[in-house]
Design an enzyme around this catalytic site. Structure first.
Site, PDB file in Angstrom:
ATOM      1  N   GLY A   1      28.553  34.782 -33.875  1.00  0.00           N
ATOM      2  CA  GLY A   1      28.439  33.455 -33.103  1.00  0.00           C
ATOM      3  C   GLY A   1      28.731  33.662 -31.441  1.00  0.00           C
ATOM      4  O   GLY A   1      28.378  34.739 -31.027  1.00  0.00           O
ATOM      5  N   ILE A   2      29.706  32.907 -31.076  1.00  0.00           N
ATOM      6  CA  ILE A   2      29.810  32.906 -29.551  1.00  0.00           C
ATOM      7  C   ILE A   2      31.303  33.415 -29.377  1.00  0.00           C
ATOM      8  O   ILE A   2      32.264  33.154 -30.331  1.00  0.00           O
ATOM      9  CB  ILE A   2      29.661  31.503 -28.738  1.00  0.00           C
ATOM     10  CG1 ILE A   2      30.605  30.448 -29.319  1.00  0.00           C
ATOM     11  CG2 ILE A   2      28.135  31.446 -29.017  1.00  0.00           C
ATOM     12  CD1 ILE A   2      30.445  29.311 -28.551  1.00  0.00           C
ATOM     13  N   GLY A   3      31.639  33.901 -28.193  1.00  0.00           N
ATOM     14  CA  GLY A   3      32.979  34.178 -28.000  1.00  0.00           C
ATOM     15  C   GLY A   3      33.087  35.726 -27.493  1.00  0.00           C
ATOM     16  O   GLY A   3      31.933  36.464 -27.376  1.00  0.00           O
TER      17      GLY A   3
ATOM     18  N   ILE B   1      34.378  38.573 -28.642  1.00  0.00           N
ATOM     19  CA  ILE B   1      34.145  39.761 -29.433  1.00  0.00           C
ATOM     20  C   ILE B   1      32.542  39.999 -29.685  1.00  0.00           C
ATOM     21  O   ILE B   1      32.032  40.990 -29.528  1.00  0.00           O
ATOM     22  CB  ILE B   1      34.859  39.896 -30.746  1.00  0.00           C
ATOM     23  CG1 ILE B   1      36.335  39.970 -30.341  1.00  0.00           C
ATOM     24  CG2 ILE B   1      34.286  40.935 -31.880  1.00  0.00           C
ATOM     25  CD1 ILE B   1      37.170  40.025 -31.809  1.00  0.00           C
TER      26      ILE B   1
ATOM     27  N   GLU C   1      23.503  31.544 -37.522  1.00  0.00           N
ATOM     28  CA  GLU C   1      23.497  30.201 -37.480  1.00  0.00           C
ATOM     29  C   GLU C   1      23.675  29.811 -36.053  1.00  0.00           C
ATOM     30  O   GLU C   1      23.344  28.748 -35.577  1.00  0.00           O
ATOM     31  CB  GLU C   1      24.659  29.529 -38.304  1.00  0.00           C
ATOM     32  CG  GLU C   1      26.193  29.819 -37.556  1.00  0.00           C
ATOM     33  CD  GLU C   1      26.845  30.855 -38.355  1.00  0.00           C
ATOM     34  OE1 GLU C   1      28.166  30.860 -38.726  1.00  0.00           O
ATOM     35  OE2 GLU C   1      26.082  31.907 -38.826  1.00  0.00           O
TER      36      GLU C   1
ATOM     37  N   ILE D   1      41.640  34.779 -38.451  1.00  0.00           N
ATOM     38  CA  ILE D   1      42.896  34.458 -37.957  1.00  0.00           C
ATOM     39  C   ILE D   1      43.819  35.542 -38.339  1.00  0.00           C
ATOM     40  O   ILE D   1      44.687  36.152 -37.502  1.00  0.00           O
ATOM     41  CB  ILE D   1      43.407  33.089 -38.138  1.00  0.00           C
ATOM     42  CG1 ILE D   1      42.762  31.964 -37.385  1.00  0.00           C
ATOM     43  CG2 ILE D   1      45.129  32.914 -37.918  1.00  0.00           C
ATOM     44  CD1 ILE D   1      42.817  30.644 -38.081  1.00  0.00           C
TER      45      ILE D   1
ATOM     46  N   GLY E   1      30.148  29.779 -41.384  1.00  0.00           N
ATOM     47  CA  GLY E   1      29.077  30.386 -42.313  1.00  0.00           C
ATOM     48  C   GLY E   1      29.600  31.803 -42.529  1.00  0.00           C
ATOM     49  O   GLY E   1      28.875  32.463 -42.787  1.00  0.00           O
TER      50      GLY E   1
ATOM     51  N   LYS F   1      49.982  36.847 -27.348  1.00  0.00           N
ATOM     52  CA  LYS F   1      51.003  35.775 -26.650  1.00  0.00           C
ATOM     53  C   LYS F   1      52.396  35.781 -27.577  1.00  0.00           C
ATOM     54  O   LYS F   1      53.244  36.130 -27.260  1.00  0.00           O
ATOM     55  CB  LYS F   1      50.577  34.252 -27.093  1.00  0.00           C
ATOM     56  CG  LYS F   1      49.292  33.845 -25.892  1.00  0.00           C
ATOM     57  CD  LYS F   1      49.045  32.314 -26.091  1.00  0.00           C
ATOM     58  CE  LYS F   1      47.913  32.392 -24.932  1.00  0.00           C
ATOM     59  NZ  LYS F   1      47.285  30.859 -25.210  1.00  0.00           N
TER      60      LYS F   1
END
Length: 482
Positions: free
Chosen positions: A260-262, A264, A283, A358, A381, A409
């Site tokens: 996907g995007i991001g 990583i 996807e 997560i 997906g 954080k």
């Protein structure tokens, strides 16, 4: 006399047909303008009708209390119309309108507190704009695999009264493109009673399943506004290390990639410039793919279907990405029940699926859609491609879950002895193969519970390893071992 009666009867019959029957026919046509749908639901079939070109405020006035409204999402979120819908709902005091959608961009004005009781959002994959409404009980979230979302429409579980979509301007034949989002949009449109289109000069024209003829629009609204953008930011040192580990150890020449995007995925793509004959079946994808195409690393030559083409279902990214896909026959945008079908994914050579999460517990359970009881995103997906890669016909697929070892954080470990109370497992421990952090790669397939714990502790942040080893012994009643 009989002849006169006959003539009167004939005249009366003709008048009746032109009045009552004719009126009924007109009303029937108005109520079912796409009346040939009695035998076909093909939205690319031209009809003998034209859309009504109106303002955004006028277009949304067809929405009534109790309606179900479907919105297209991601970069194709029709923000102008969504905002107009929210204003109209408040002004007209509508009630109980369900607004269903995948990930949407913009303020989600229909989900704000001043729209409570008027609209209720139902997300098939949550974005940040509806997390608070869902957490406060003002909106809903439906857990579902990405590939199954079109079934909600095909099975009549979701019945849109109105669909609001975002399309490119019509070409000289009257055809528009769904552009950056085909995903479940095509299925939603097929079953919608009324279709409203936000027609945008800035929407890229794409090839594949996303073709709709303008004659299917009941109302159309012209806009000229840039699409929402994401990505392009710099990866953290931890993310760059994860990308390097995946690129150097788990990706081969000729592999087919899903990501996907991001930060990583971008970090992985940055390390693939020297590879050959990579393919893309995913996807969604990000700007990082463009450089690989330009370098000749992505050719899609080895794909057994759609050879030479990048296959995706929806997109959100930078303007450079939108420019790249516009009128580009190399890009094929397909429905998500195709791109994410396990039976299709498994056909691709060396299928390498890279997804994030997560948290992961010491047995390999992957939490991706929630933080404790608080819903965060959705199934997406991840399972579709994790299983599809594992089932690869060539036996060379690699399902990968990538995450930083620690939350920067809170300083909490993302590899945990137990998942948080109320958190949901998206990818089960039986599905998991590779877990990658900046500290290494844990191959869990075929491993016992104590072997899994050992491998995961070794890729956890060093500050947390001692505690994880202790809690692993408490949970398993035995020491983790290789």
């Amino acid at each position: 006399m009989a002849s006169a009666v006959h003539r009167f009867s004939s005249i009366f019959s003709n008048v009746l047909q032109k009045t009552n029957w004719g009126l009924s026919a007109i009303l029937a046509t108005r109520n079912n303008k796409r009346n040939y749908f009695s035998y076909s639901k093909e939205i690319s079939q031209p009809l003998n009708r034209d859309p009504c070109w109106v303002s955004a405020e006028q277009a949304v006035q067809c929405i009534k209390s109790g309606d179900t409204v479907f919105l297209s999402g991601a970069a194709a979120t029709p923000i102008v119309l969504a905002d107009a819908m929210a204003e109209y709902g408040k002004k007209s005091k509508l009630k109980d309108v369900m607004v269903c959608h995948m990930h949407t961009e913009g303020p989600a004005s229909y989900a704000q507190p001043d729209c409570a009781g008027i609209f209720r959002s139902n997300s098939f994959f949550m974005a940040a704009n509806v997390r608070k409404p869902v957490a406060e009980g003002r909106a809903d979230s439906t857990p579902i695999f990405l590939q199954d979302i079109p079934l909600l429409f095909h099975k009549g579980i979701i019945k849109p009264d109105v669909s609001i979509v975002h399309v490119s301007p019509p070409d000289n034949h009257g055809f528009c493109s769904l552009g950056t989002s085909v995903d479940c949009v095509r299925a939603g449109l097929t079953y919608s009673k009324i279709i409203i289109a936000q027609v945008n000069e800035c929407m890229p024209r794409t090839f594949g399943d996303g073709i709709i003829h303008q004659s299917h629009f009941d109302y159309a609204v012209r806009v000229n506004t840039p699409l929402p953008q994401h990505g392009g930011g710099k990866s953290s040192p931890e993310e760059e290390k994860i990308g390097q580990l995946i690129a150097e150890n788990l990706i081969e020449d000729g592999a087919t990639l899903q990501m996907g995007i991001g930060s990583i995925p971008d970090a992985v793509l940055a390390g693939l410039g020297g590879y050959k004959d990579l393919g893309i079946h995913t996807e969604m994808f990000s700007e990082g793919v463009i450089g690989l195409v330009e370098k000749g690393a992505v050719t899609n030559n080895n794909k057994p279907i759609h050879t030479g083409k990048i296959v995706s279902s929806f997109l959100i990214g930078t303007q450079r990405l939108y420019d790249f896909i516009n009128n580009n026959p190399m890009i094929l945008m397909k429905e998500v029940n195709y791109t994410n079908s396990t039976s299709i994914i498994r056909l691709h050579p060396k299928m390498t699926a890279i997804n994030s999460c997560i948290e992961v517990d010491l047995t390999g359970q992957v939490v991706s859609d929630s933080i404790g009881t608080r819903m965060y995103s959705g199934f997406g997906g991840q399972v579709d491609f994790t299983r599809g890669a594992a089932e690869g016909l060539d036996g060379k697929g690699k399902p990968i879950i990538a995450l930083q070892s620690m939350n920067n954080k809170t300083k909490e470990s993302k590899i945990v002895p137990y998942i948080k109370q109320g958190a949901g497992v998206v990818t089960s421990r039986a599905h998991v193969h590779y877990i990658v952090t900046e500290h290494g790669i844990a191959d869990l397939f075929g491993k016992t519970l104590r072997q899994r714990a050992y491998a995961l502790i070794n890729v956890a942040h060093p500050d947390h390893r001692e505690k994880l080893e202790k809690t692993a012994f408490e949970r398993l009643k035995t020491m983790p071992c290789p």
